[in-house]
Every structure is written in structure tokens, then in C-alpha cells.
Design an enzyme around this catalytic site. Structure first.
Site, PDB file in Angstrom:
ATOM      1  CB  THR A 156      29.078  80.218  83.580  1.00  0.00           C
ATOM      2  OG1 THR A 156      28.372  80.893  82.548  1.00  0.00           O
ATOM      3  CG2 THR A 156      29.485  81.197  84.649  1.00  0.00           C
ATOM      4  CE  LYS A 182      29.458  83.999  81.779  1.00  0.00           C
ATOM      5  NZ  LYS A 182      28.118  83.870  82.469  1.00  0.00           N
ATOM      6  CB  THR A 193      24.894  86.387  83.357  1.00  0.00           C
ATOM      7  OG1 THR A 193      23.922  86.681  84.298  1.00  0.00           O
ATOM      8  CG2 THR A 193      26.253  86.826  83.960  1.00  0.00           C
ATOM      9  CD  GLU A 278      23.020  78.134  78.075  1.00  0.00           C
ATOM     10  OE1 GLU A 278      23.653  78.316  79.115  1.00  0.00           O
ATOM     11  OE2 GLU A 278      21.779  78.159  78.021  1.00  0.00           O
ATOM     12  CG  ASN A 402      19.510  76.420  79.728  1.00  0.00           C
ATOM     13  OD1 ASN A 402      20.105  77.071  80.583  1.00  0.00           O
ATOM     14  ND2 ASN A 402      19.650  76.628  78.429  1.00  0.00           N
ATOM     15  CB  SER A 407      21.921  68.077  88.039  1.00  0.00           C
ATOM     16  OG  SER A 407      21.550  68.269  86.696  1.00  0.00           O
TER      17      SER A 407
END
Lengths: 407, 407
Positions: A156, A182, A193, A278, A402, A407
Site C-alpha cells: 500500500t 507489507k 496493517t 513511513e 499520513n 487524497s
């Protein structure tokens, strides 16, 4: 931005006999991205799983637990990205079951032999038309030599596909362990996740694999954190096809050898998630030693790993190490004697007996903080239990990712 | 970036009879910034305090507790910014005591009548020469009408001075309550480096003020969070000079009136900290209702308030509200029945019975997310206890501030 991420090539991922993988681009996540994975296991495989402890667990997690409990011989897995099917109430359960029904029908197996997984946005319903349309093409390209594509199909916000493969020799035979994972945010497994799938070709009893899966998960996927957010969908699955003909019996020499290999592959898969966390620019290992229990050691390690102040200091390479002491102090460990505690940054002795070590210099701290991989070691001097947790720093990029995810 | 921060002027801050304040620029924090505050109380004042629960509590916190326990009649407070005197071991205790000694000497009182406070960087020793040199000029400008300067003197990363003042009429007499606070990061009081000082001119028994202080702190400073980092130095002090001649006796009508005024001033002071939270662009109130206990309600409220994913979604004005459900789910409340739970964003009903509310639209969520003040309301349907926690969003600016704090 990934931290010392190894180069992973399709060639380096050994196929596991008895395990075929297929993928599709179903348009659930984005156009032109693989977003459906199907795994087909030969008959007779043993499958175990551990799942999120989040009370708001996703519908597919509930269905997985039901189908594993039914002991009807798991034959297939299906994973979609782009939608988590979590916070979706009764319709979510209906959709997860319908996904199993359709895959089972096309494979000629029964629905309770299928494990479903979803990852993506919470509180939205699965686009069933797209997902079901993706099943046929995924079945079409099922093959054993498809792990790299599979790793891509479950991504993702990951920037890189995550896979680890290893072969060991047991009973003069080559045993293969290959896995994919992942996850990049909403990561504090218990499970993160975070999705992890690890396949091997040994034969093993169900109860033994269940035990190994829990044990391996605790010291790999359950010891990492990006942001402290335990996802609704975390799942870690180990599949043993038995195709090698080698049987692993509990507490033999082979068992220990196999368990060690399994642990090392799982730990590496988990660390890949942190390396690609991230916005991550650093990999931080937090080792807490001499605690009264593993739970206590993990409590302190996570308190440090989740502190936004500690994480931003690592991002800035700023040896503002008092923030680590503060995080230890508010971890909530009863009767913690801070005067007995030692703090090290790699091999630099930072704090002793509740205060700054007399020989510690800012230059020493700065030198370690400049590195891309750093170990924080806390010695509690109150027991014999240890724990290690892996995390990353906290950067502007994390906020950007995040704040812009949907968007 | 402060969120709807009220305009605070020196004129609006009523002096409290019997309470004088003085400040100095001692060069501890930065050149040309007020960084020392001295408060002098008339003889006979009653003083109560609550302090951080961090095991690594700072030396001045330990000294404060000792001096309050000595019951020798607190006459003075001294606060320095720029250095927290935390993680400083025995020398830290010596320095905190030496600060009290010097102030006591210059004021002609005894050292255990002084409460010391520090805020700033952890793991560094107080620059005692600078601090002690600042005492004389601070004493020099002691006066009752000095609250605005006092609010400025305790600031660190705060962008604005924080003060609240109120007068009420009791027994046909005017009673004054004036307070100041500081704090912008490392804020999850229990206490946050949050400092709060509230003075009033009523007379009140020690045990009654102790009770009120705990009660008021719980619903104000202990109900806010910026980043979940409980500081080593958090302190909240209430001083009652008695100078108005009005005595507050427990459980009278006056008591309830006074308690309500005290609560409202403390809550406003605490909210000012959140409004000026590091990088804050929004004020989020999290209300959890119908829990089995206040602790359970707070546990869920803090889980939402600390989620980096929830906080970045607020920053982006993105109604990615599944992240709130995930945070509720991993709060660690046993046997939480998500199918009984309702989620509201202001008056918009977002989730019901474990899933998206059938009438909820993204447009409704978006409209609320665009606001600068937002209430998240979770109804658990499992008891009668409620709690409210205030927090802010998580922005690029937070990372910048905390990555650059020392440099």
C-alpha cells in the site's frame, strides 16, 4: 527514504514446492497497480496464523479465525489492497464471505478452505465487483515462481516490495523458506496493517506449527513499531506444504534448526517493514535488559519507541537524550529505581545512577546519532528478562504521507 | 499557529492580594528573555501542589514534595526555564536545594519555605552562577501587578504567554483567581512540562485545598495531551493567600461556587496549552461517554488523542475516520463490544453498531474536519462514566520544532 534496504530481486526468491501464487490488477487501489493476490496450496499443507488484537478487527480477520478453527484444510489465501474491510459491520462480513465463496467456486474447493485478507482504508466497503473480477486473472497466472510479483501485489504505502528467502539443509535435503510482508504505517503489530506470509516445504503437525507461529511472531512482527497504531487487519501466516518430504518433529535437533531459520526469516521480514517505515530515515533497535519480565522490558522499549520527542530527536540527529530518560520514566513500570539504571547509545555510556555519566560527552552522543542504524540499550538491573523492539525515526515525511494518504 | 488563542493583556490580569511576582533575565535560556520567576506569598498562605508521575522526576519536583510535606508554611516559589534539572542525579538535588537556600537567605525565610521549579532541556546541569545571579533582580521587581511578566518568564517553546483571571462575588466580597501556565510539547500531564500556578485570595484549610487541587488538576491539566510525553517536571500549584478575608469551608454553597470558579480557570489555563501546542492548527475535544469507569473512558480518549494517524488526519482535514475506530479498538479495554459503540464528529453520526452509519456522507465529515475546533464523541453504551480529553493535531511544524529545539 528506506533505511539500508537490501536489494531484492525476483531471482533471489526461491519457489516453495507446493505453493503457487497469482496476482491481478483489479483497480481497487489504483489503476495499473497489482492489488489482488491469490495463493494456492497443494492438498495436505499445514497453515497457522496470528492476528491483530484490535477490538475493531476487520471482517476478514474474523473469517480467517473461523476458517482456521474449522480445521478443514486450508487450500487458498486471497489478499486485496486499497480497502481494509474494517469498521464495516455486517455487510463487511458478508463481503468477506462472498470473496471466499467466489474463489472457492473457481478453484473447486470449499469456502472454509480459503483465508481472506484486506488492507487499506478503514470504514469503507469493499468494491465487490472489482474484487471478484480480479479473481479469474489471478488464478490464470498462478505459479510457484511468482514471489516477487506477490510482494508487489500486497503493497500500500510501502515504497519497496518486501521479501526474504532462505534455504537450509536438513536430513541432507534442501529446505526452503520464502516470505513476503507489507506495512509502512499503522504499525505496532499485535499485529501491525502488517501482513506477513511465510511458506516452507517441510511437513509439520498443526499444533507444532501453531506454537512456532506464535513464538516467531512475538520476536519479529510483534516487536516492531512505526507509530504505535495497532491496525485492524494485522495478520501473519505460516504455510508448510510438506512437499520436501522432510518432517519436523518437536524438540529434535531439526526442530531447533528449523525454528531458528523461521525466526531469522520472520525477523528480517519484520525489519524490512521498519526500514521502509513511513518517512523513516533511521532504524532504531531498542534493547531493554535485566527487567523482571519480558512484558516489563517491552513496556519500556515501546515507551521509548513511541515517544514523538525521542523519534524527532533521532530524525534531527540531535543527542537530546534526556528525552529517552523521560520516556523510560513514564512507561508506567511500578517501583522503577532510576538510580539503578544504565543507558547506552551503541557503546557510549550516556547515563548512570539516574544522571548523566561523568565521562559522557555531547560529541560521543552526536557521533552515534549521525548513524543510520542506532541501538539504544537500557539496563534496568532488576531482573533477568530482556526484549528488543525495532522502530524508526519520525520525520516531516511521515506527516506528509499520513496527511495525504487518501487524497 | 495557536488555535483561537484569546488576546491576553496585562490589564485583564487581576492582582491577587498577598501574592507578589518578580522576574529576571538571567541568560539561562536565551539572551534577552525573561527566564527566572520568583513568587512571594504573605505569611499565612495555604499552598497545594500535584506533580508528575514520571519515575525520572526532576530534582526540583522531589524538593517541592519534601518542602510541602514539611508543612512549614510555603512563602516563595522560584521557577527557571532553559534547563529542567532532570536526569541530573545527586548534583541535581544539591543544585535545587542551593537555589532554595539562596532565595531564602535573600528573603529572610527558611529554605524549606521555598518551592523550586525548572523547565527546559533534560540531562543537563543547572548553570548555578547564572541562576543565583538572577535572584536579586527578580526580588527587586516583586509586585502584585506583575502576572503578565510572570507568564512570559516561564515560557519555553510556547509562542504566547498563558494567563487567565477571573473575579467572583462571595459573601458580598470580590474574590480573585489569577493563574498562569506554560507548556507546548512533552505534554501529557500526569502532569505535562507543563507548569501551572493559580493564586486566589480566599482563606482555606490545607486539607481542603489539597483535595480541591487534585480534583481540579484531574479535570484540567491531567486531561490534556499534545504528544503523550509525560514530562519529568510537571507541576501544578494552587496558592490561597487568605488576603480577602473570605474563608471557604468545605461543602458549603461557597465551597461549590469557589470550586467551580477554580475548575473553570484551571481548565482554561490547560486548554491554552493545547491551543498553543507545538505545531497545533486545531483544538480537538475527545469526549468518551457511558464507560464502566472514568479510567476506562480516559484510556480510550487518550488512545485516540495519541494516535499519530488520527492527529495527521485532523491536520489534513481528511475525514479518514476509520483511524479513530482503530484507535478505540487498540486502546486495550477488555471485552469492548464494538457493535454497541457510536461515533460522532460534532453532531454528525459517523459510525453505529461497529460500522459506518448508513446516513453518513463524506461531505458531512469533511465539513466538520474543516473547522478549527472539533469534538469527537464516542458513546460506549456499557456504563455511566464519562471523560473529556483535549488535544491538538500533528503537523509538519511539530516535527520541525522538536527536531530543532536545541539547535
Amino acid at each position: 527514504m528506506a533505511v539500508n534496504f537490501p536489494t531484492i530481486t525476483a531471482d533471489a526468491l526461491h519457489p516453495v514446492a507446493g505453493v503457487k501464487l497469482g496476482f491481478a490488477q483489479a483497480g481497487i487501489r489504483k489503476a495499473d497497480k497489482k492489488d489482488v493476490l491469490v495463493v494456492l496450496l497443494d492438498e495436505g499443507a499445514t497453515v497457522s496464523g496470528v492476528f491483530t488484537t484490535n477490538a475493531f478487527c476487520a471482517a476478514p480477520v474474523t473469517v480467517c479465525k473461523q476458517h482456521l478453527a474449522a480445521q478443514s484444510g486450508i487450500r487458498a489465501l486471497i489478499v486485496n489492497t486499497g480497502c481494509a474491510n474494517a469498521g464495516t459491520g455486517e455487510l463487511g462480513m458478508t463481503n468477506a464471505q462472498a470473496t471466499c465463496d467466489e474463489l472457492a467456486k473457481q478453484l473447486g474447493i470449499s469456502a472454509n478452505q480459503v483465508l481472506p485478507f484486506s488492507t487499506g482504508v478503514i470504514l469503507e466497503h469493499l468494491p465487490m465487483d472489482k474484487l471478484l473480477t480480479g479473481i479469474a486473472p489471478a488464478i490464470e497466472n498462478l505459479k510457484e515462481d511468482n514471489w516477487y510479483n506477490a510482494a508487489q501485489a500486497i503493497m500500500t504505502t510501502d515504497t519497496l516490495p518486501k521479501a526474504v528467502s532462505r534455504q537450509i539443509t536438513m536430513d541432507n535435503q534442501t529446505i526452503t523458506l520464502t516470505g513476503i510482508s507489507k506495512g509502512a504505517g499503522m504499525i505496532k503489530p499485535n499485529m501491525a496493517t502488517m501482513l506477513g506470509y511465510l511458506a516452507t516445504d517441510v511437513a509439520i503437525a498443526q499444533s507444532d506449527l501453531d506454537e512456532l507461529t506464535r513464538q516467531v511472531a512475538d520476536q519479529s512482527f510483534n516487536s516492531i513499531t512505526i507509530d504505535g497504531d495497532t491496525s485492524t487487519n494485522d495478520s501473519f501466516i505460516i504455510m508448510a506444504s510438506g512437499a520436501s518430504g522432510v518432517r519436523v518433529e518437536k524438540n529434535t535437533a531439526a526442530w531447533h534448526e528449523f525454528a531458528a531459520a523461521l525466526q531469522s526469516v520472520a525477523t528480517e521480514l519484520a525489519q524490512l517493514i521498519v526500514r521502509d517505515g513511513e518517512g523513516a530515515t533511521k532504524l532504531i533497535s531498542i534493547v531493554v535488559e535485566q527487567a523482571t519480565s519480558t512484558a516489563e522490558a517491552k513496556q519500556i522499549a515501546y515507551s521509548i519507541a513511541h515517544s514523538p520527542l525521542v523519534k524527532t530527536a533521532f530524525y534531527a540527529s540531535d543527542p537530546n537524550l534526556g528525552r529517552i530518560l523521560a520516556a523510560i520514566g513514564y512507561a508506567g513500570v511500578a517501583d522503577l529505581d532510576v538510580a539503578a539504571l544504565e543507558l547506552y547509545l551503541d557503546n557510549v555510556h550516556v547515563a548512570t545512577r539516574g544522571g548523566r555519566h561523568p565521562n559522557y560527552t555531547e560529541e560521543q552522543g552526536q557521533a552515534v546519532m549521525n548513524q543510520s542504524e542506532i541501538t539504544v540499550r537500557v539496563v534496568l538491573n532488576r531482573g533477568t528478562a530482556n526484549a528488543t523492539v525495532w522502530t524508526c525515526d519520525f520525520s516531516h515525511e511521515y506527516v506528509s504521507i499520513n496527511a495525504d494518504y487518501r487524497s
